[in-house]
Design a protein around this motif. Sequence first.
Motif: not given
Length: 310
Positions: A37-38, A186-187, A193-195, A208-209
């Motif tokens: 989830g990040e 979407e997240r 999870t997004l990179l 981004c967090d």
Amino acid sequence: MIIETDSLTRTFVRRGKGLRRTTMTAVDNLTVSVAAGEAVGYIGANGAGKSTTIKMLVGILVPTSGSVRTCGLDPVRRRRELARHVGVVFGQRSQLWWDLPTRDSFKILAAIHRVDGTHRLDELVSELELGEFLDTPVRQLSLGQRMRAEVAAALLHSPELVILDEPTIGLDVVSKQRLRQFLIAERQQHGTTLLLTTHDMGDVERLCDRVLVVDHGRLAYDGSLAGLAASVESHRVLVLDLDEAAAPLTGIPGTTYVGSEVSGARQRLRFDPGQTTIAAVLAQVPGLRDLSIEEPDIEDVVRRIYSAQR
């Protein structure tokens, strides 16, 4: 954890003249973890090791030493299985079939991933507004349309992890904003999870967090975007368009006068978000017609971080 690396290293051997060989380290002792989830920005200058890291995360490259697990799997040994859990978007490469209608590309990808994909595709078509060009060959799409289709293709099989490599490169402001809003939603809705790797600080700031900065293959920073800016005393620049020419705007607390253009009608002020706010600055600017903000350059931020650690 979705991503776990421990002392991950990748070297390449280059052949020179005769029997001479040199060893280049692209990724050097990288130890990071990314939870489910990040949304994490993975940034650095060209040649910093970002692409090499991604290739090891998805099993294209074998590490020289150290270990990596993606979605709980060994990327090299279980590459086919991992493909069901990961979606990838490359801003400068396509996973769509160039001469086929966009709809047919989605059908082929659904078959490759062995999913029905009908419900998910309907959802993506609606949210990304793809309906108007589903029957258009990919080669005829505008860049903005193609990138929305690329994102849909990456999400068709509902992956746990989506790797975005320069997803907004070349897009206009409206297309960028539309894509960013979709990724945020979407997240939130699916816990994806997004990179993200990018040279666009706007992408990092809005999506981004957490930020990972690499330089020469080494991890130089791991933390929040605000902490990144603070660690190198990074300042934004306000570009102020005034109704008419004016004397230099010096003496406004928390700012530094950078310079003027058009005989003083356009002025630049560098400001520190830790000392003041944009609203406080603008309250002391008479006759303001328009403004914009110049973000710090990623390569300059990385250079400052690396210099500070020496």
